[in-house]
Scaffold this motif. Structure first.
Motif, PDB file in Angstrom:
ATOM      1  N   ASN A 167      52.714  63.868 113.775  1.00 48.09           N
ATOM      2  CA  ASN A 167      53.317  65.209 113.773  1.00 48.09           C
ATOM      3  C   ASN A 167      53.759  65.608 112.368  1.00 48.09           C
ATOM      4  O   ASN A 167      53.467  66.709 111.904  1.00 48.09           O
ATOM      5  CB  ASN A 167      54.512  65.276 114.726  1.00 48.09           C
ATOM      6  CG  ASN A 167      54.103  65.474 116.157  1.00 48.09           C
ATOM      7  OD1 ASN A 167      52.944  65.731 116.463  1.00 48.09           O
ATOM      8  ND2 ASN A 167      55.054  65.345 117.046  1.00 48.09           N
ATOM      9  N   MET A 186      46.240  65.719 122.977  1.00 48.68           N
ATOM     10  CA  MET A 186      45.338  65.237 121.964  1.00 48.68           C
ATOM     11  C   MET A 186      46.048  64.263 121.014  1.00 48.68           C
ATOM     12  O   MET A 186      45.545  63.184 120.753  1.00 48.68           O
ATOM     13  CB  MET A 186      44.761  66.428 121.194  1.00 48.68           C
ATOM     14  CG  MET A 186      43.813  66.012 120.102  1.00 48.68           C
ATOM     15  SD  MET A 186      43.005  67.398 119.309  1.00 48.68           S
ATOM     16  CE  MET A 186      44.061  67.604 117.914  1.00 48.68           C
ATOM     17  N   ILE A 187      47.201  64.673 120.500  1.00 44.68           N
ATOM     18  CA  ILE A 187      47.965  63.806 119.598  1.00 44.68           C
ATOM     19  C   ILE A 187      48.483  62.595 120.367  1.00 44.68           C
ATOM     20  O   ILE A 187      48.473  61.472 119.859  1.00 44.68           O
ATOM     21  CB  ILE A 187      49.111  64.589 118.926  1.00 44.68           C
ATOM     22  CG1 ILE A 187      48.525  65.626 117.976  1.00 44.68           C
ATOM     23  CG2 ILE A 187      50.048  63.657 118.172  1.00 44.68           C
ATOM     24  CD1 ILE A 187      49.533  66.583 117.399  1.00 44.68           C
ATOM     25  N   ASP A 188      48.907  62.835 121.595  1.00 42.18           N
ATOM     26  CA  ASP A 188      49.395  61.758 122.449  1.00 42.18           C
ATOM     27  C   ASP A 188      48.287  60.719 122.675  1.00 42.18           C
ATOM     28  O   ASP A 188      48.529  59.507 122.578  1.00 42.18           O
ATOM     29  CB  ASP A 188      49.865  62.346 123.782  1.00 42.18           C
ATOM     30  CG  ASP A 188      50.734  61.392 124.553  1.00 42.18           C
ATOM     31  OD1 ASP A 188      50.282  60.915 125.616  1.00 42.18           O
ATOM     32  OD2 ASP A 188      51.853  61.114 124.082  1.00 42.18           O
ATOM     33  N   TYR A 189      47.083  61.197 122.950  1.00 38.00           N
ATOM     34  CA  TYR A 189      45.934  60.317 123.160  1.00 38.00           C
ATOM     35  C   TYR A 189      45.617  59.507 121.897  1.00 38.00           C
ATOM     36  O   TYR A 189      45.405  58.295 121.964  1.00 38.00           O
ATOM     37  CB  TYR A 189      44.718  61.153 123.586  1.00 38.00           C
ATOM     38  CG  TYR A 189      43.447  60.344 123.712  1.00 38.00           C
ATOM     39  CD1 TYR A 189      43.213  59.555 124.830  1.00 38.00           C
ATOM     40  CD2 TYR A 189      42.482  60.378 122.705  1.00 38.00           C
ATOM     41  CE1 TYR A 189      42.049  58.795 124.935  1.00 38.00           C
ATOM     42  CE2 TYR A 189      41.322  59.627 122.802  1.00 38.00           C
ATOM     43  CZ  TYR A 189      41.104  58.846 123.920  1.00 38.00           C
ATOM     44  OH  TYR A 189      39.959  58.106 124.033  1.00 38.00           O
ATOM     45  N   LEU A 190      45.612  60.183 120.757  1.00 38.47           N
ATOM     46  CA  LEU A 190      45.332  59.514 119.480  1.00 38.47           C
ATOM     47  C   LEU A 190      46.372  58.428 119.187  1.00 38.47           C
ATOM     48  O   LEU A 190      46.027  57.312 118.791  1.00 38.47           O
ATOM     49  CB  LEU A 190      45.306  60.542 118.342  1.00 38.47           C
ATOM     50  CG  LEU A 190      45.084  60.007 116.933  1.00 38.47           C
ATOM     51  CD1 LEU A 190      43.727  59.343 116.799  1.00 38.47           C
ATOM     52  CD2 LEU A 190      45.217  61.145 115.925  1.00 38.47           C
ATOM     53  N   VAL A 202      51.084  69.096 119.350  1.00 38.30           N
ATOM     54  CA  VAL A 202      50.233  70.150 118.793  1.00 38.30           C
ATOM     55  C   VAL A 202      51.036  71.428 118.594  1.00 38.30           C
ATOM     56  O   VAL A 202      50.953  72.070 117.543  1.00 38.30           O
ATOM     57  CB  VAL A 202      48.997  70.402 119.693  1.00 38.30           C
ATOM     58  CG1 VAL A 202      48.215  71.604 119.220  1.00 38.30           C
ATOM     59  CG2 VAL A 202      48.100  69.171 119.729  1.00 38.30           C
ATOM     60  N   SER A 249      55.140  69.703 123.026  1.00 36.44           N
ATOM     61  CA  SER A 249      53.952  68.928 122.657  1.00 36.44           C
ATOM     62  C   SER A 249      53.832  68.811 121.147  1.00 36.44           C
ATOM     63  O   SER A 249      54.317  69.663 120.397  1.00 36.44           O
ATOM     64  CB  SER A 249      52.691  69.575 123.235  1.00 36.44           C
ATOM     65  OG  SER A 249      52.295  70.691 122.463  1.00 36.44           O
ATOM     66  N   ARG A 264      45.830  55.445 121.687  1.00 30.85           N
ATOM     67  CA  ARG A 264      44.655  54.630 121.337  1.00 30.85           C
ATOM     68  C   ARG A 264      44.902  53.812 120.068  1.00 30.85           C
ATOM     69  O   ARG A 264      44.513  52.654 119.983  1.00 30.85           O
ATOM     70  CB  ARG A 264      43.416  55.524 121.156  1.00 30.85           C
ATOM     71  CG  ARG A 264      42.973  56.251 122.402  1.00 30.85           C
ATOM     72  CD  ARG A 264      42.307  55.376 123.393  1.00 30.85           C
ATOM     73  NE  ARG A 264      41.088  54.842 122.777  1.00 30.85           N
ATOM     74  CZ  ARG A 264      40.424  53.804 123.197  1.00 30.85           C
ATOM     75  NH1 ARG A 264      40.845  53.155 124.249  1.00 30.85           N
ATOM     76  NH2 ARG A 264      39.342  53.384 122.591  1.00 30.85           N
TER      77      ARG A 264
END
Length: 170
Positions: free
Chosen positions: A36, A1-5, A80, A78, A8
């Motif tokens: 993070n 999720m954080i990686d995707y954000l 998260v 990760s 993008r």
């Protein structure tokens, strides 16, 4: 999720400012660090405020972060999990109290762990040349040793928690 954000957002920055010198990968990496850090800080502030331990949680978070910069330590896989584990740890430790004797014992244990294991896992996270690693170890020990004068329970807990993350099999 954080990686995707982060991905993008980096792509959007590059789309809006195509001449920006940083690549998408570099922007993403920087954004991951910011997200993070912000996540940990905000969650720690929120929950420690609700529990009435804000001041102790802030001491723990600051000491942990400073010591981590000097000594390195284990990294979770990760973003998260890093946010959840770190902020949960800081808030949980902010609830703990004990006597000055334990404060001294935990501070001395931290110094010992730093002397043995620091710096740990820092080569991929820092541009500091290996020849200065002994100075990082000394700086970490001196930082923790200040608690032998201050005798702060949150300081002792943060130091011990961070020092334990240095331990790894060689």
């Amino acid at each position: 999720m954080i990686d995707y954000l982060a991905q993008r957002t980096a792509e959007h920055i590059k789309q809006v400012i195509p001449e920006h010198p940083a690549s998408i990968a570099v922007l993403k990496y920087a954004l991951l660090i910011v997200i993070n850090t912000l996540g940990i800080v905000l969650m720690t502030i929120l929950f420690s405020s609700l529990l009435g331990t804000f001041e102790h949680a802030m001491i723990i978070m600051i000491v942990f972060a400073l010591l981590r910069q000097l000594t390195g330590g284990y990294h979770l896989q990760s973003g998260v999990s890093c946010i959840v584990v770190s902020s949960s740890l800081f808030v949980a430790l902010s609830l703990v109290t004990f006597s000055d004797l334990y404060c001294i014992i935990f501070t001395c244990m931290s110094i010992l762990l730093i002397l043995i294991f620091a710096p740990s896992n820092i080569h991929k996270q820092s541009r500091i040349p290996k020849k200065y690693y002994s100075l990082l170890k000394i700086a970490g020990c001196l930082l923790v040793a200040t608690n032998l004068y201050v005798l702060s329970v949150p300081f002792a807990l943060a130091s011990l928690a961070q020092s334990v993350t240095l331990i790894r099999r060689r």
